[in-house]
Design a protein around this motif. Structure first.
Motif, PDB file in Angstrom:
ATOM      1  N   ASP A   1       5.458   7.300   5.607  1.00 52.52           N
ATOM      2  CA  ASP A   1       5.477   6.329   4.573  1.00 52.52           C
ATOM      3  C   ASP A   1       6.446   5.503   5.506  1.00 52.52           C
ATOM      4  OD1 ASP A   1       7.448   8.100   4.080  1.00 52.52           O
ATOM      5  OD2 ASP A   1       6.468   8.452   2.405  1.00 52.52           O
TER       6      ASP A   1
ATOM      7  N   SER B   1       1.522   9.187  -5.672  1.00 53.05           N
ATOM      8  CA  SER B   1       1.853  10.844  -4.899  1.00 53.05           C
ATOM      9  C   SER B   1       3.799  11.597  -5.785  1.00 53.05           C
ATOM     10  CB  SER B   1       2.793  11.036  -3.196  1.00 53.05           C
ATOM     11  OG  SER B   1       1.130  10.378  -2.792  1.00 53.05           O
TER      12      SER B   1
ATOM     13  N   LYS C   1      -8.299   9.109  -4.678  1.00 52.58           N
ATOM     14  CA  LYS C   1      -7.021  10.461  -5.056  1.00 52.58           C
ATOM     15  C   LYS C   1      -8.320  11.113  -5.738  1.00 52.58           C
ATOM     16  CE  LYS C   1      -2.734  12.711  -5.163  1.00 52.58           C
ATOM     17  NZ  LYS C   1      -2.106  12.212  -3.536  1.00 52.58           N
TER      18      LYS C   1
ATOM     19  N   GLY D   1      -2.637   3.035   5.680  1.00 56.01           N
ATOM     20  CA  GLY D   1      -3.438   4.289   5.494  1.00 56.01           C
ATOM     21  C   GLY D   1      -3.255   5.402   6.539  1.00 56.01           C
TER      22      GLY D   1
ATOM     23  N   PRO E   1      -5.335   3.474  -6.632  1.00 52.13           N
ATOM     24  CA  PRO E   1      -5.118   5.578  -6.332  1.00 52.13           C
ATOM     25  C   PRO E   1      -5.887   6.177  -6.857  1.00 52.13           C
ATOM     26  CG  PRO E   1      -3.659   3.204  -5.982  1.00 52.13           C
ATOM     27  CD  PRO E   1      -4.061   2.658  -6.795  1.00 52.13           C
TER      28      PRO E   1
ATOM     29  N   ALA F   1      -4.665   9.097   2.086  1.00 50.42           N
ATOM     30  CA  ALA F   1      -4.153   7.864   1.870  1.00 50.42           C
ATOM     31  C   ALA F   1      -5.661   6.699   2.707  1.00 50.42           C
ATOM     32  CB  ALA F   1      -2.946   7.810   2.743  1.00 50.42           C
TER      33      ALA F   1
ATOM     34  N   PHE G   1      -7.239   5.513   0.368  1.00 48.21           N
ATOM     35  CA  PHE G   1      -7.413   4.164  -0.404  1.00 48.21           C
ATOM     36  C   PHE G   1      -6.954   2.976   0.146  1.00 48.21           C
ATOM     37  CE2 PHE G   1      -2.374   2.673  -2.127  1.00 48.21           C
ATOM     38  CZ  PHE G   1      -3.212   1.879  -2.670  1.00 48.21           C
TER      39      PHE G   1
ATOM     40  N   TRP H   1       1.057   3.949  -3.086  1.00 47.08           N
ATOM     41  CA  TRP H   1       0.924   5.800  -2.638  1.00 47.08           C
ATOM     42  C   TRP H   1       1.987   6.146  -2.803  1.00 47.08           C
ATOM     43  CZ3 TRP H   1      -3.742   7.915  -1.762  1.00 47.08           C
ATOM     44  CH2 TRP H   1      -3.568   9.475  -1.373  1.00 47.08           C
TER      45      TRP H   1
ATOM     46  N   THR I   1       0.930  -1.168  -0.065  1.00 43.64           N
ATOM     47  CA  THR I   1      -0.258   0.056  -0.384  1.00 43.64           C
ATOM     48  C   THR I   1       1.064   1.624   0.695  1.00 43.64           C
ATOM     49  OG1 THR I   1      -2.044  -1.497   1.510  1.00 43.64           O
ATOM     50  CG2 THR I   1      -1.898   1.612   0.979  1.00 43.64           C
TER      51      THR I   1
END
Length: 419
Positions: free
Chosen positions: A172, A42, A250, A164, A246, A257, A260, A38, A34
């Motif tokens: 992250d 991003s 988004k 998330g 995603p 996040a 998602f 992301w 995940t």
């Protein structure tokens, strides 16, 4: 309602250890998956890069899974699995350090994803083959494989949701770090196992001879070849829908996040329910018929999800998608594991891994490119229609096969009447 037979494989101590350790590790794996998706989206805002990331993480498994299958059949599967799990932990640590120090490019993340794909080429045949040896009563093997799927999908339910929240609250690097720590559980469970002493077998062929033997075995076993062909088509054309989640989170639902993570978790919830349903089936059920029916359910779910603009409804449809999707992997694996010659197990599972992991990266590039041209909702709609067609074709094939068998059974009776 679940009964004790739903968990019959837990009678085996080695399988209980494997299940508990792998459950923790897989939650970390889904957190990392995940987080990677992301971070990539991003940084690039590119649907093609999402497909490229999937390609990098799975294509090495496609290239080297044949070799992984030969290694699994030639050597001690337990030791092979131990080595691949340690290697996966090292990959997770490297990814954590890369993100933690903030001096990274997207290409470095993709390169480490490719490294994990290479490790999985040897991990999957060894791990799947070893499950057979972990189960004391071989009649419990289908149950063990269904429980494996429930484990994978429960972790898919929990992992992305935690990821998330962690992405929003802590950053992250925490997702990647927790995944690295999770490997302690699975490595520990493997070290605690008590498996029969490994007896090396003489090998009269070289690696290429072993590969050819495995291919000929599949070619001469139509029941296995059909399952592998169907899985390859689904993996190439349909399963890469996951790379577009995603975009829904988004761009379509204007979320974060967490959005998602929630969508991915609800897909996991549907898949978990499907796995428990399979684990609860009584022995002797027609798995190919269930596979055809659940393929149709998968297609219906994708069609409904594709253009959903209401978030709660989209979550409901995504659960239907998860329920149908799970059967592609679990029933295919069960049909193969319960019919394959034990001497061919590793090699046949490597073809299974090729069909599952190998086609997805190619499909990821294809789906990512098409979605750039026609948009994400229309791409997922087309994938749903393709799934429905595959399900209907399998239904028709099974119906014709049943009619042919009935005709063959009734033919001698007709002959008796004539004479």
């Amino acid at each position: 309602m679940m009964d004790i037979s739903t968990f019959s494989a837990f009678k085996s101590r080695n399988y209980r250890l494997y299940f508990s350790g792998q459950s923790i590790s897989l939650i970390g794996t889904w957190m990392q998956k995940t987080a990677v998706s992301w971070v990539i989206y991003s940084e690039t805002h590119s649907k093609f890069m999402l497909g490229l990331t999937l390609f990098a993480s799975l294509f090495p498994s496609f290239i080297f899974s044949f070799l992984g299958g030969v290694v699994s059949d030639r050597y001690n599967r337990y030791k092979v699995l131990l080595v691949t799990q340690v290697a996966s932990m090292i990959q997770a640590v490297l990814l954590t350090l890369l993100i933690f120090f903030r001096h990274y490019s997207v290409w470095e993340i993709i390169a480490l994803s490719a490294l994990l794909g290479l490790i999985n080429a040897f991990d999957v045949p060894a791990r799947q083959s070893l499950v057979y040896e972990m189960v004391d009563d071989k009649a419990d093997l289908p149950n063990a494989l269904a429980l494996n799927s429930s484990m994978v999908n429960l972790s898919r339910l929990i992992g992305p949701g935690i990821a998330g929240l962690a992405l929003e609250k802590f950053g992250d690097d925490i997702c990647f770090g927790l995944n690295a720590l999770s490997f302690i559980a699975v490595i520990g469970s493997l070290l605690m196992m008590k498996l029969p002493k490994y007896i090396p077998k003489p090998h009269h062929k070289n690696v290429f001879g072993d590969l050819k033997e495995g291919f000929l075995y599949i070619k001469q076993t139509p029941s296995i070849a059909l399952v592998l062909l169907m899985l390859a088509l689904i993996s190439l054309l349909v399963l890469p829908y996951s790379t577009l989640i995603p975009v829904y989170a988004k761009d379509i639902f204007k979320g974060t996040a967490s959005t998602f993570g929630i969508i991915d978790s609800v897909i996991g919830l549907g898949a978990f329910c499907g796995a428990i349903y399979l684990a609860s089936l009584k022995p002797g059920r027609n798995l190919r018929k269930i596979l055809a029916r659940n393929t149709v359910i998968f297609g219906v779910g994708l069609v409904l999800f594709s253009h959903a603009t209401n978030y709660p409804l989209a979550l409901l449809f995504s659960a239907v998608v998860g329920f149908g999707m799970m059967s592609q992997i679990t029933i295919s694996n069960t049909l193969i594991q319960t019919t394959v010659d034990p001497a061919m197990r590793g090699r046949v599972i490597s073809f299974y891994a090729m069909a599952f992991f190998g086609m997805q990266p190619l499909g990821g590039l294809l789906v990512g490119t098409i979605s750039q041209w026609i948009g994400t909702p229309d791409t997922v709609l087309i994938q749903g229609i393709i799934t429905l067609i595959i399900g209907v074709v399998l239904y028709r094939f099974l119906k014709k096969e049943r009619e042919r068998k009935l005709a063959m059974m009734s033919f001698p009776k007709s002959e008796d009447k004539l004479f």
